[in-house]
Design a protein around this motif. Structure first.
Motif, PDB file in Angstrom:
ATOM      1  N   ASP A 105      52.213  48.320  15.769  1.00  0.00           N
ATOM      2  CA  ASP A 105      51.111  47.366  15.932  1.00  0.00           C
ATOM      3  C   ASP A 105      50.838  47.092  17.408  1.00  0.00           C
ATOM      4  O   ASP A 105      49.675  47.038  17.837  1.00  0.00           O
ATOM      5  N   TYR A 106      51.885  46.930  18.180  1.00  0.00           N
ATOM      6  CA  TYR A 106      51.690  46.653  19.608  1.00  0.00           C
ATOM      7  C   TYR A 106      51.210  47.906  20.340  1.00  0.00           C
ATOM      8  O   TYR A 106      50.407  47.818  21.277  1.00  0.00           O
ATOM      9  N   LEU A 107      51.674  49.069  19.910  1.00  0.00           N
ATOM     10  CA  LEU A 107      51.209  50.320  20.520  1.00  0.00           C
ATOM     11  C   LEU A 107      49.702  50.465  20.360  1.00  0.00           C
ATOM     12  O   LEU A 107      49.008  50.917  21.287  1.00  0.00           O
ATOM     13  N   LYS A 108      49.179  50.093  19.193  1.00  0.00           N
ATOM     14  CA  LYS A 108      47.734  50.175  18.969  1.00  0.00           C
ATOM     15  C   LYS A 108      46.986  49.321  19.984  1.00  0.00           C
ATOM     16  O   LYS A 108      45.944  49.732  20.505  1.00  0.00           O
ATOM     17  N   LYS A 109      47.514  48.140  20.272  1.00  0.00           N
ATOM     18  CA  LYS A 109      46.898  47.258  21.262  1.00  0.00           C
ATOM     19  C   LYS A 109      46.922  47.892  22.638  1.00  0.00           C
ATOM     20  O   LYS A 109      45.924  47.871  23.376  1.00  0.00           O
ATOM     21  N   VAL A 110      48.058  48.488  23.003  1.00  0.00           N
ATOM     22  CA  VAL A 110      48.188  49.133  24.314  1.00  0.00           C
ATOM     23  C   VAL A 110      47.264  50.345  24.415  1.00  0.00           C
ATOM     24  O   VAL A 110      46.618  50.562  25.450  1.00  0.00           O
ATOM     25  N   LEU A 111      47.181  51.132  23.354  1.00  0.00           N
ATOM     26  CA  LEU A 111      46.341  52.327  23.382  1.00  0.00           C
ATOM     27  C   LEU A 111      44.864  51.982  23.523  1.00  0.00           C
ATOM     28  O   LEU A 111      44.098  52.731  24.143  1.00  0.00           O
ATOM     29  N   LYS A 112      44.437  50.858  22.931  1.00  0.00           N
ATOM     30  CA  LYS A 112      43.045  50.431  23.105  1.00  0.00           C
ATOM     31  C   LYS A 112      42.748  50.172  24.577  1.00  0.00           C
ATOM     32  O   LYS A 112      41.706  50.583  25.105  1.00  0.00           O
ATOM     33  N   ILE A 113      43.678  49.489  25.234  1.00  0.00           N
ATOM     34  CA  ILE A 113      43.495  49.201  26.659  1.00  0.00           C
ATOM     35  C   ILE A 113      43.481  50.481  27.476  1.00  0.00           C
ATOM     36  O   ILE A 113      42.622  50.677  28.348  1.00  0.00           O
ATOM     37  N   GLN A 114      44.413  51.387  27.180  1.00  0.00           N
ATOM     38  CA  GLN A 114      44.501  52.619  27.966  1.00  0.00           C
ATOM     39  C   GLN A 114      43.336  53.565  27.680  1.00  0.00           C
ATOM     40  O   GLN A 114      42.903  54.299  28.585  1.00  0.00           O
ATOM     41  N   LEU A 115      42.827  53.554  26.457  1.00  0.00           N
ATOM     42  CA  LEU A 115      41.643  54.355  26.153  1.00  0.00           C
ATOM     43  C   LEU A 115      40.458  53.885  26.989  1.00  0.00           C
ATOM     44  O   LEU A 115      39.723  54.692  27.574  1.00  0.00           O
ATOM     45  N   MET A 116      40.268  52.568  27.061  1.00  0.00           N
ATOM     46  CA  MET A 116      39.174  52.034  27.865  1.00  0.00           C
ATOM     47  C   MET A 116      39.414  52.273  29.355  1.00  0.00           C
ATOM     48  O   MET A 116      38.464  52.444  30.126  1.00  0.00           O
ATOM     49  N   THR A 117      40.679  52.323  29.765  1.00  0.00           N
ATOM     50  CA  THR A 117      40.997  52.653  31.158  1.00  0.00           C
ATOM     51  C   THR A 117      40.532  54.062  31.487  1.00  0.00           C
ATOM     52  O   THR A 117      39.908  54.304  32.534  1.00  0.00           O
ATOM     53  N   LEU A 118      40.805  55.014  30.601  1.00  0.00           N
ATOM     54  CA  LEU A 118      40.409  56.403  30.839  1.00  0.00           C
ATOM     55  C   LEU A 118      38.890  56.564  30.766  1.00  0.00           C
ATOM     56  O   LEU A 118      38.307  57.331  31.543  1.00  0.00           O
ATOM     57  N   ILE A 119      38.249  55.844  29.850  1.00  0.00           N
ATOM     58  CA  ILE A 119      36.780  55.896  29.769  1.00  0.00           C
ATOM     59  C   ILE A 119      36.173  55.330  31.050  1.00  0.00           C
ATOM     60  O   ILE A 119      35.199  55.880  31.590  1.00  0.00           O
ATOM     61  N   ALA A 120      36.741  54.238  31.550  1.00  0.00           N
ATOM     62  CA  ALA A 120      36.239  53.655  32.795  1.00  0.00           C
ATOM     63  C   ALA A 120      36.376  54.650  33.944  1.00  0.00           C
ATOM     64  O   ALA A 120      35.466  54.796  34.770  1.00  0.00           O
ATOM     65  N   ALA A 121      37.510  55.336  34.009  1.00  0.00           N
ATOM     66  CA  ALA A 121      37.718  56.320  35.070  1.00  0.00           C
ATOM     67  C   ALA A 121      36.721  57.464  34.980  1.00  0.00           C
ATOM     68  O   ALA A 121      36.373  58.076  35.995  1.00  0.00           O
ATOM     69  N   ALA A 122      36.248  57.762  33.776  1.00  0.00           N
ATOM     70  CA  ALA A 122      35.282  58.841  33.593  1.00  0.00           C
ATOM     71  C   ALA A 122      33.847  58.385  33.804  1.00  0.00           C
ATOM     72  O   ALA A 122      32.982  59.175  34.177  1.00  0.00           O
ATOM     73  N   ALA A 123      33.583  57.099  33.568  1.00  0.00           N
ATOM     74  CA  ALA A 123      32.202  56.611  33.570  1.00  0.00           C
ATOM     75  C   ALA A 123      31.737  56.099  34.925  1.00  0.00           C
ATOM     76  O   ALA A 123      30.537  56.165  35.236  1.00  0.00           O
ATOM     77  N   LEU A 124      32.647  55.573  35.734  1.00  0.00           N
ATOM     78  CA  LEU A 124      32.250  54.991  37.019  1.00  0.00           C
ATOM     79  C   LEU A 124      32.132  56.105  38.058  1.00  0.00           C
ATOM     80  O   LEU A 124      33.120  56.522  38.658  1.00  0.00           O
ATOM     81  N   ARG A 125      30.908  56.546  38.287  1.00  0.00           N
ATOM     82  CA  ARG A 125      30.697  57.721  39.140  1.00  0.00           C
ATOM     83  C   ARG A 125      30.064  57.378  40.483  1.00  0.00           C
ATOM     84  O   ARG A 125      30.202  58.143  41.435  1.00  0.00           O
ATOM     85  N   GLU A 126      29.364  56.276  40.568  1.00  0.00           N
ATOM     86  CA  GLU A 126      28.636  55.925  41.787  1.00  0.00           C
ATOM     87  C   GLU A 126      29.270  54.707  42.443  1.00  0.00           C
ATOM     88  O   GLU A 126      30.010  53.956  41.819  1.00  0.00           O
ATOM     89  N   ARG A 127      28.925  54.532  43.727  1.00  0.00           N
ATOM     90  CA  ARG A 127      29.475  53.389  44.454  1.00  0.00           C
ATOM     91  C   ARG A 127      29.069  52.067  43.799  1.00  0.00           C
ATOM     92  O   ARG A 127      29.883  51.144  43.695  1.00  0.00           O
ATOM     93  N   LYS A 128      27.831  51.985  43.331  1.00  0.00           N
ATOM     94  CA  LYS A 128      27.391  50.726  42.716  1.00  0.00           C
ATOM     95  C   LYS A 128      28.179  50.435  41.449  1.00  0.00           C
ATOM     96  O   LYS A 128      28.455  49.271  41.133  1.00  0.00           O
ATOM     97  N   HIS A 129      28.570  51.485  40.701  1.00  0.00           N
ATOM     98  CA  HIS A 129      29.388  51.289  39.513  1.00  0.00           C
ATOM     99  C   HIS A 129      30.752  50.722  39.893  1.00  0.00           C
ATOM    100  O   HIS A 129      31.255  49.791  39.249  1.00  0.00           O
ATOM    101  N   ILE A 130      31.359  51.299  40.923  1.00  0.00           N
ATOM    102  CA  ILE A 130      32.681  50.853  41.354  1.00  0.00           C
ATOM    103  C   ILE A 130      32.633  49.404  41.818  1.00  0.00           C
ATOM    104  O   ILE A 130      33.488  48.589  41.454  1.00  0.00           O
ATOM    105  N   GLU A 131      31.623  49.062  42.604  1.00  0.00           N
ATOM    106  CA  GLU A 131      31.551  47.706  43.142  1.00  0.00           C
ATOM    107  C   GLU A 131      31.201  46.686  42.052  1.00  0.00           C
ATOM    108  O   GLU A 131      31.694  45.559  42.082  1.00  0.00           O
ATOM    109  N   LEU A 132      30.373  47.074  41.106  1.00  0.00           N
ATOM    110  CA  LEU A 132      30.118  46.174  39.976  1.00  0.00           C
ATOM    111  C   LEU A 132      31.392  45.950  39.168  1.00  0.00           C
ATOM    112  O   LEU A 132      31.657  44.833  38.697  1.00  0.00           O
ATOM    113  N   PHE A 133      32.186  46.974  39.028  1.00  0.00           N
ATOM    114  CA  PHE A 133      33.466  46.877  38.316  1.00  0.00           C
ATOM    115  C   PHE A 133      34.401  45.911  39.060  1.00  0.00           C
ATOM    116  O   PHE A 133      35.095  45.104  38.439  1.00  0.00           O
TER     117      PHE A 133
END
Length: 439
Positions: free
Chosen positions: A101-129
């Motif tokens: 159950d706790y692993l599922k919670k951690v994996l949700k966070i890490q999945l969004m971490t990897l998506i964020a790393a893939a989605a933030l491509r421009e300087r404005k994206h990084i600074e908004l983040f």
């Protein structure tokens, strides 16, 4: 009224999250860190805002037109191995169901971490983040700082219920880590009023962190101040600023605060401190006996009866290091430490590459402030179970995407400059990669 305002704002942003993954990442980050719905008292209090933001982001990954690419920088590689290791240790955990159950919670966070790393491509994206992370925690710093001033520091500051930073100690660490990000925003801001407002926010966050009466926060702030002093070109002036700021902040604290801070030196007489030490020895003995640890559910009377010096005191580890050690063994702890070491090295290399480049000066300041934040996490986290909290991994995303942005900028500069229009693409790419190589 508060519920309607929150739902209205969320629904206004949601269509952009479906259309653009980076917007979904920002929405998710705001909800997951700040927990704004916990500040409402009506129907919005229990609405699944995080789930809705995550679904919108995942849908956008499949249907949006934005360019998504996960660059496997060294920290991302280590993170992926760490994620795999956590899945492995969960499979062999002592108490499988709660660990899963706790692993599922951690994996949700890490999945969004990897998506964020893939989605933030421009300087404005990084600074908004950066803005979303800084203001999500900074809101509680603003609120808590005013509360501390009003109460004279006699009452502790608490975070939003139901999240990682609900406790006073956890909120204090989040505030300590956020102060460098706010300072970066202040450094690159062009409007004087905005710079002054951010400076005031930094002061209130520091007051709020101290007002939480967290001993770990005091140590973390001290360590961060030392790093800032060693980095400064004008060490005497920086020492004076830090000294004056420290005196002003500490002068607000009541006698009860000083009594609690003095227990750092007399920890043998503090039941809370001795309970933590008992939990640390428990994790040490457990990891020595079980190479893969016991999984996420380690704080149980049965396990403590086997591995703890005092089996009658059953507590969570209260340390990012010992919690990972007990849950995932020595291999997990080594991966966890390697993650932040590699990230520190990346930040140092970004600073070296960007130091004498006016166009990259924002990266120089950003990488430096991220390092200060990492120091705060490394010191303050030694006394808290926040190994899976979103904010440190968001700093990983900030540095990783900044590195990728810089590498792309270098490649573009080489393509347009030194080789001329007729140069082979392979030659340009090879030269650019050599210039941007950070390892």
């Amino acid at each position: 009224m508060r519920d309607l305002a929150l739902v209205g704002l969320f629904l206004a942003i949601l269509p952009y999250a479906f259309r653009h993954t980076w917007a979904g990442v920002l929405l998710w980050t705001w909800v997951s860190i700040m927990n704004p719905h916990k500040l409402a008292f009506g129907f919005a209090h229990t609405m699944p805002f995080a789930a809705m933001a995550a679904i919108a982001t995942l849908v956008s990954v499949m249907v949006n037109r934005d360019k998504l690419k996960l660059d496997f920088t060294p920290p991302i590689k280590v993170l992926c191995v760490f994620i795999f290791w956590m899945c492995l240790t969960t499979a062999f955990s002592v108490h499988f169901d709660p660990s899963l159950d706790y692993l599922k919670k951690v994996l949700k966070i890490q999945l969004m971490t990897l998506i964020a790393a893939a989605a933030l491509r421009e300087r404005k994206h990084i600074e908004l983040f950066i803005w979303v992370n800084a203001m999500s925690v900074g809101f509680y710093g603003f609120k808590g700082g005013l509360f501390t001033i009003r109460s004279g520091g006699a009452e502790r500051v608490w975070g939003p219920p139901g999240g990682f930073i609900e406790g006073n100690n956890e909120l204090a660490l989040a505030l300590v880590m956020t102060i460098p990000l706010i300072n970066y925003l202040r450094m690159v801001a062009t409007d004087k009023r905005l710079r002054m407002g951010l400076l005031v926010l930094i002061g209130l966050c520091a007051i709020s962190a101290l007002g939480s009466q967290s001993r770990g926060a005091l140590l973390a702030i001290s360590a961060m101040g030392l790093v800032l002093w060693t980095r400064s070109d004008k060490k005497f002036a920086m020492a004076a600023v830090l000294l004056v700021a420290g005196v002003l902040l500490l002068s607000l604290m009541p006698e009860s605060w000083w009594e609690r801070m003095q227990t750092i030196q007399t920890y043998e007489e503090d039941g809370s401190a001795m309970g933590r030490i008992n939990a640390w020895w428990f994790a040490f003995h457990l990891a020595n006996d079980r190479p893969l640890g016991a999984g996420f559910a380690t704080s149980t009377p049965w396990l403590y009866s086997i591995y703890a010096p005092n089996p009658n005191i059953v507590l969570v580890a209260h340390s990012i290091y010992f919690s990972v050690l007990g849950e995932h063994g020595w291999g997990g702890l080594l991966l966890f430490l390697l993650l932040w070491i590699v990230l520190w090295r990346m930040a140092s290399a970004i600073r070296k590459e960007a130091k004498n480049e006016p166009e990259l000066s924002w990266l120089y300041h950003l990488a430096g402030m991220c390092q200060v934040s990492i120091v705060g996490y490394a010191v303050g986290g030694a006394f808290l179970s926040l190994a899976y909290f979103d904010l440190p991994y968001n700093i990983l995303v900030i540095l990783s995407t900044s590195y990728v942005w810089m590498k792309a900028k270098r490649w573009q500069t080489d393509k347009q400059g030194a080789f001329g229009a007729g140069a082979p693409v392979s030659q340009i790419r090879t030269a650019a990669m050599k210039r941007a190589q950070l390892w």
